[in-house]
Design a protein around this motif. Sequence first.
Motif, PDB file in Angstrom:
ATOM      1  N   GLY A  24       0.837  -1.195   0.000  1.00 36.25           N
ATOM      2  CA  GLY A  24       0.000   0.000   0.000  1.00 36.25           C
ATOM      3  C   GLY A  24       0.868   1.238   0.000  1.00 36.25           C
ATOM      4  O   GLY A  24       2.081   1.178   0.190  1.00 36.25           O
ATOM      5  N   ASP A  25       0.228   2.386  -0.195  1.00 39.99           N
ATOM      6  CA  ASP A  25       0.967   3.643  -0.345  1.00 39.99           C
ATOM      7  C   ASP A  25       0.838   4.580   0.852  1.00 39.99           C
ATOM      8  O   ASP A  25       1.390   5.680   0.820  1.00 39.99           O
ATOM      9  CB  ASP A  25       0.488   4.372  -1.604  1.00 39.99           C
ATOM     10  N   LYS A  30       2.047   1.660   6.792  1.00 42.56           N
ATOM     11  CA  LYS A  30       3.099   0.729   6.382  1.00 42.56           C
ATOM     12  C   LYS A  30       4.186   0.644   7.446  1.00 42.56           C
ATOM     13  O   LYS A  30       4.589  -0.458   7.853  1.00 42.56           O
ATOM     14  CB  LYS A  30       3.695   1.158   5.038  1.00 42.56           C
ATOM     15  N   LYS A 124       1.162  -0.138  -3.564  1.00 37.85           N
ATOM     16  CA  LYS A 124      -0.161  -0.727  -3.750  1.00 37.85           C
ATOM     17  C   LYS A 124      -0.155  -1.698  -4.918  1.00 37.85           C
ATOM     18  O   LYS A 124       0.394  -1.415  -5.985  1.00 37.85           O
ATOM     19  CB  LYS A 124      -1.180   0.389  -4.007  1.00 37.85           C
ATOM     20  N   PRO A 146      -3.370  -5.335   2.863  1.00 40.45           N
ATOM     21  CA  PRO A 146      -3.444  -4.179   1.970  1.00 40.45           C
ATOM     22  C   PRO A 146      -3.690  -2.909   2.782  1.00 40.45           C
ATOM     23  O   PRO A 146      -4.490  -2.915   3.721  1.00 40.45           O
ATOM     24  CB  PRO A 146      -4.646  -4.504   1.077  1.00 40.45           C
ATOM     25  N   TYR A 148      -4.863   1.028   2.909  1.00 43.79           N
ATOM     26  CA  TYR A 148      -5.630   2.060   2.219  1.00 43.79           C
ATOM     27  C   TYR A 148      -5.649   3.332   3.071  1.00 43.79           C
ATOM     28  O   TYR A 148      -5.539   3.281   4.296  1.00 43.79           O
ATOM     29  CB  TYR A 148      -7.071   1.597   1.984  1.00 43.79           C
TER      30      TYR A 148
END
Length: 354
Positions: A24-25, A30, A124, A146, A148
């Motif tokens: 993920g970004d 993260k 991502k 994941p 978001y």
Amino acid sequence: MKIYHNQLDNTLRQGFKPVWLVFGDEPWQKDNSLAAIKNNAKSQGFSEIIRFSSDTAFDWQQLLDEYQSLSLFASQRIIEVELTTVKVGDAGNKALLALAERLTQDINSGHVPQDVIFIFHGAKLDAASANRKWFKSLTQLGCYLPLYDIELKLMPQWLNNQARQLKLNISPELNALLIELFEGNLLALAQELDKLVLLFGSQTISVEQAEQLIIKQAKFNPFQVIEVLLRGDCAKCITMLDQLQQEGMAPAQLIWVFHKEINQLYAMLNQLAQGESIANIYKQYRIWDKRKPLYQHALTHIKLDNVKRAMMRIADIDLLSKTSSEFNIFILLADLCITLYHGEKTAAFSLNYG
């Protein structure tokens, strides 16, 4: 197994997993996720971390060799692999699939490899990468996390949870202020909370005290501007455009996103006018369930005539951005946002603000 960030702590308490996939970004989630996984592993005796980065010269065979080798320094190892791109190529596909098959064989044979933990992380994932056989195989062996962006409506809850963990006493008014100032920049907000802990401890912090210390660090991207535009909050759009201008965002990036969205709104409104059902339109344009309320609002409140006006204006803005340096493109984009909802008022005004 697929989990989300708010399920991570409970999942870690459920026991050993040989594979973690964190993609993920959103930088705070993260960093927080990777730290939580590693700290949990270290508490179980995993004292050695071996790191790889999958650049263009990376030898994927190293992963299999490292897994099958004995450590000279520790009996339990964390093998961390940063995927610099989710497109791992044929060599990466083969090696990762071979690794998944070897891990599966060891587990099925009763030799559960509890001396090695693999952590794969990167940006991502696109749908194609998430559907690759190697990725699905590794997910079945462990956890896919994941990451978001946290939706604005969930930010107060996130902020209260963070404050509770830090034993930080913030009022609802300060909660709202922090969200306004740091929207879109979770990492900076988390750092600001750490600073408030150092300065105030557990004592109640007033809005006045916080305002003297906090620097506005909200960060936005073009797609967030579009979401706010679909909600009809033109004032918020203008604030976000101003922030993006201060950050040095290239106007071309914004123009492309606005152009794409306005053309889609025009097509959707045309189809609605011709009797097409909203359900079929959502299906045709692949509108996710959580975005349907945004489009429901936009398609209800935006007139077809105003979309036509906006299409002409975005074409003019694109031309001006390429041929003249005398215009502030961000002001013109602010005009565009207003035109979508109030085009009957802006129609009388020229884009020539010079």
